[in-house]
Write a protein that holds these residues in place. Structure first.
Motif, PDB file in Angstrom:
ATOM      1  N   THR A   1       0.840  -1.199   0.000  1.00 20.90           N
ATOM      2  CA  THR A   1       0.000   0.000   0.000  1.00 20.90           C
ATOM      3  C   THR A   1       0.871   1.243   0.000  1.00 20.90           C
ATOM      4  O   THR A   1       0.646   2.188  -0.769  1.00 20.90           O
ATOM      5  N   ILE A   2       1.904   1.233   0.824  1.00 19.59           N
ATOM      6  CA  ILE A   2       2.818   2.377   0.885  1.00 19.59           C
ATOM      7  C   ILE A   2       3.605   2.511  -0.416  1.00 19.59           C
ATOM      8  O   ILE A   2       3.725   3.611  -0.971  1.00 19.59           O
ATOM      9  N   LEU A   3       4.154   1.401  -0.921  1.00 20.29           N
ATOM     10  CA  LEU A   3       4.924   1.462  -2.166  1.00 20.29           C
ATOM     11  C   LEU A   3       4.088   2.007  -3.323  1.00 20.29           C
ATOM     12  O   LEU A   3       4.535   2.889  -4.070  1.00 20.29           O
ATOM     13  N   ALA A   4       2.875   1.490  -3.464  1.00 18.88           N
ATOM     14  CA  ALA A   4       2.009   1.936  -4.569  1.00 18.88           C
ATOM     15  C   ALA A   4       1.589   3.386  -4.381  1.00 18.88           C
ATOM     16  O   ALA A   4       1.570   4.156  -5.355  1.00 18.88           O
ATOM     17  N   SER A   5       1.292   3.773  -3.153  1.00 21.72           N
ATOM     18  CA  SER A   5       0.888   5.161  -2.892  1.00 21.72           C
ATOM     19  C   SER A   5       2.012   6.136  -3.200  1.00 21.72           C
ATOM     20  O   SER A   5       1.797   7.171  -3.837  1.00 21.72           O
ATOM     21  N   GLU A   6       3.218   5.814  -2.745  1.00 24.31           N
ATOM     22  CA  GLU A   6       4.363   6.693  -2.981  1.00 24.31           C
ATOM     23  C   GLU A   6       4.731   6.739  -4.464  1.00 24.31           C
ATOM     24  O   GLU A   6       5.075   7.788  -4.995  1.00 24.31           O
ATOM     25  N   ALA A   7       4.660   5.606  -5.119  1.00 24.99           N
ATOM     26  CA  ALA A   7       5.046   5.550  -6.531  1.00 24.99           C
ATOM     27  C   ALA A   7       4.079   6.320  -7.415  1.00 24.99           C
ATOM     28  O   ALA A   7       4.487   6.888  -8.432  1.00 24.99           O
ATOM     29  N   THR A   8       2.812   6.357  -7.041  1.00 21.60           N
ATOM     30  CA  THR A   8       1.813   7.005  -7.888  1.00 21.60           C
ATOM     31  C   THR A   8       1.495   8.432  -7.457  1.00 21.60           C
ATOM     32  O   THR A   8       0.645   9.074  -8.065  1.00 21.60           O
TER      33      THR A   8
ATOM     34  N   PRO B   1       8.002   8.141 -14.732  1.00 29.22           N
ATOM     35  CA  PRO B   1       7.125   8.249 -15.901  1.00 29.22           C
ATOM     36  C   PRO B   1       5.758   7.615 -15.601  1.00 29.22           C
ATOM     37  O   PRO B   1       5.648   6.686 -14.794  1.00 29.22           O
ATOM     38  N   VAL B   2       4.740   8.123 -16.272  1.00 30.62           N
ATOM     39  CA  VAL B   2       3.369   7.676 -16.027  1.00 30.62           C
ATOM     40  C   VAL B   2       3.216   6.173 -16.230  1.00 30.62           C
ATOM     41  O   VAL B   2       2.529   5.505 -15.448  1.00 30.62           O
ATOM     42  N   ASP B   3       3.854   5.603 -17.245  1.00 26.56           N
ATOM     43  CA  ASP B   3       3.702   4.169 -17.486  1.00 26.56           C
ATOM     44  C   ASP B   3       4.315   3.334 -16.366  1.00 26.56           C
ATOM     45  O   ASP B   3       3.783   2.274 -16.014  1.00 26.56           O
ATOM     46  N   ILE B   4       5.397   3.806 -15.772  1.00 25.37           N
ATOM     47  CA  ILE B   4       6.004   3.102 -14.637  1.00 25.37           C
ATOM     48  C   ILE B   4       5.083   3.212 -13.420  1.00 25.37           C
ATOM     49  O   ILE B   4       4.859   2.220 -12.711  1.00 25.37           O
ATOM     50  N   LYS B   5       4.543   4.396 -13.190  1.00 28.82           N
ATOM     51  CA  LYS B   5       3.603   4.580 -12.082  1.00 28.82           C
ATOM     52  C   LYS B   5       2.416   3.628 -12.224  1.00 28.82           C
ATOM     53  O   LYS B   5       1.998   2.992 -11.256  1.00 28.82           O
ATOM     54  N   GLN B   6       1.877   3.538 -13.447  1.00 27.47           N
ATOM     55  CA  GLN B   6       0.729   2.662 -13.690  1.00 27.47           C
ATOM     56  C   GLN B   6       1.105   1.199 -13.463  1.00 27.47           C
ATOM     57  O   GLN B   6       0.338   0.440 -12.886  1.00 27.47           O
ATOM     58  N   GLY B   7       2.289   0.808 -13.899  1.00 31.26           N
ATOM     59  CA  GLY B   7       2.737  -0.567 -13.697  1.00 31.26           C
ATOM     60  C   GLY B   7       2.874  -0.921 -12.223  1.00 31.26           C
ATOM     61  O   GLY B   7       2.461  -1.997 -11.798  1.00 31.26           O
ATOM     62  N   ILE B   8       3.441  -0.010 -11.447  1.00 29.82           N
ATOM     63  CA  ILE B   8       3.587  -0.249 -10.007  1.00 29.82           C
ATOM     64  C   ILE B   8       2.211  -0.317  -9.348  1.00 29.82           C
ATOM     65  O   ILE B   8       1.965  -1.169  -8.492  1.00 29.82           O
ATOM     66  N   CYS B   9       1.320   0.574  -9.765  1.00 27.77           N
ATOM     67  CA  CYS B   9      -0.034   0.555  -9.226  1.00 27.77           C
ATOM     68  C   CYS B   9      -0.729  -0.770  -9.536  1.00 27.77           C
ATOM     69  O   CYS B   9      -1.331  -1.384  -8.647  1.00 27.77           O
ATOM     70  N   ASN B  10      -0.623  -1.221 -10.780  1.00 28.74           N
ATOM     71  CA  ASN B  10      -1.242  -2.494 -11.168  1.00 28.74           C
ATOM     72  C   ASN B  10      -0.653  -3.666 -10.384  1.00 28.74           C
ATOM     73  O   ASN B  10      -1.391  -4.553  -9.947  1.00 28.74           O
TER      74      ASN B  10
ATOM     75  N   VAL C   1      -0.935  -7.661  -5.933  1.00 28.36           N
ATOM     76  CA  VAL C   1      -0.399  -8.200  -4.678  1.00 28.36           C
ATOM     77  C   VAL C   1      -1.450  -8.107  -3.568  1.00 28.36           C
ATOM     78  O   VAL C   1      -1.648  -9.071  -2.814  1.00 28.36           O
ATOM     79  N   LEU C   2      -2.133  -6.969  -3.458  1.00 26.12           N
ATOM     80  CA  LEU C   2      -3.143  -6.815  -2.406  1.00 26.12           C
ATOM     81  C   LEU C   2      -4.268  -7.832  -2.561  1.00 26.12           C
ATOM     82  O   LEU C   2      -4.716  -8.438  -1.573  1.00 26.12           O
ATOM     83  N   ARG C   3      -4.715  -8.040  -3.786  1.00 24.98           N
ATOM     84  CA  ARG C   3      -5.768  -9.047  -4.027  1.00 24.98           C
ATOM     85  C   ARG C   3      -5.277 -10.443  -3.671  1.00 24.98           C
ATOM     86  O   ARG C   3      -6.014 -11.247  -3.095  1.00 24.98           O
TER      87      ARG C   3
END
Length: 124
Positions: free
Chosen positions: A61-68, A75-84, A89-91
């Motif tokens: 949760t922290i990694l995805a929040s900070e990355a996005t 870059p936006v595509d990296i942010k989206q990849g980390i978010c995805n 992982v959370l699911r």
């Protein structure tokens, strides 16, 4: 405490970690907790596993929040990849809490270890 967590604790006391090193260390710590907790599956002990899965959820949760975050220069595509990946992982953490299997735990451990390796400059 496991070897990786001990090494992380020693390093964090002796030298400041870069953000990438800290992220890598916490992912390794989460992976080690999952590995340790998986040993209780055979006896039906899921308390330690659920604690390890909850820790892994907090990490991601922290990694995805900070990355996005808007101020993050990635870059936006990296942010989206980390978010995805974070959502995946959370699911999987929730699915593993509901129906724990060694394979599900191993998948989460592998993801953490691969991302940690990439953060350390060892993309596998």
């Amino acid at each position: 405490m496991n070897y990786a967590a001990n090494a992380y604790a020693r390093t964090s006391r002796s030298a400041p970690l870069t953000p990438r090193e800290a992220e890598s260390a916490v992912l390794i710590k989460a992976a080690q907790q999952l590995i340790g907790a998986s040993h209780g599956l055979a006896t039906g002990n899921t308390k330690q596993l659920n604690e390890a899965l909850s820790f892994n959820q907090r990490v991601w949760t922290i990694l995805a929040s900070e990355a996005t975050a808007d101020e993050n220069p990635l870059p936006v595509d990296i942010k989206q990849g980390i978010c995805n990946l974070g959502v995946f992982v959370l699911r999987n953490c929730l699915d593993t809490m509901i129906d724990p299997t060694p394979e599900k735990i191993a998948n989460l451990v592998a993801i953490n270890n691969e991302i940690a390796a990439g953060l350390q400059g060892n993309p596998g």
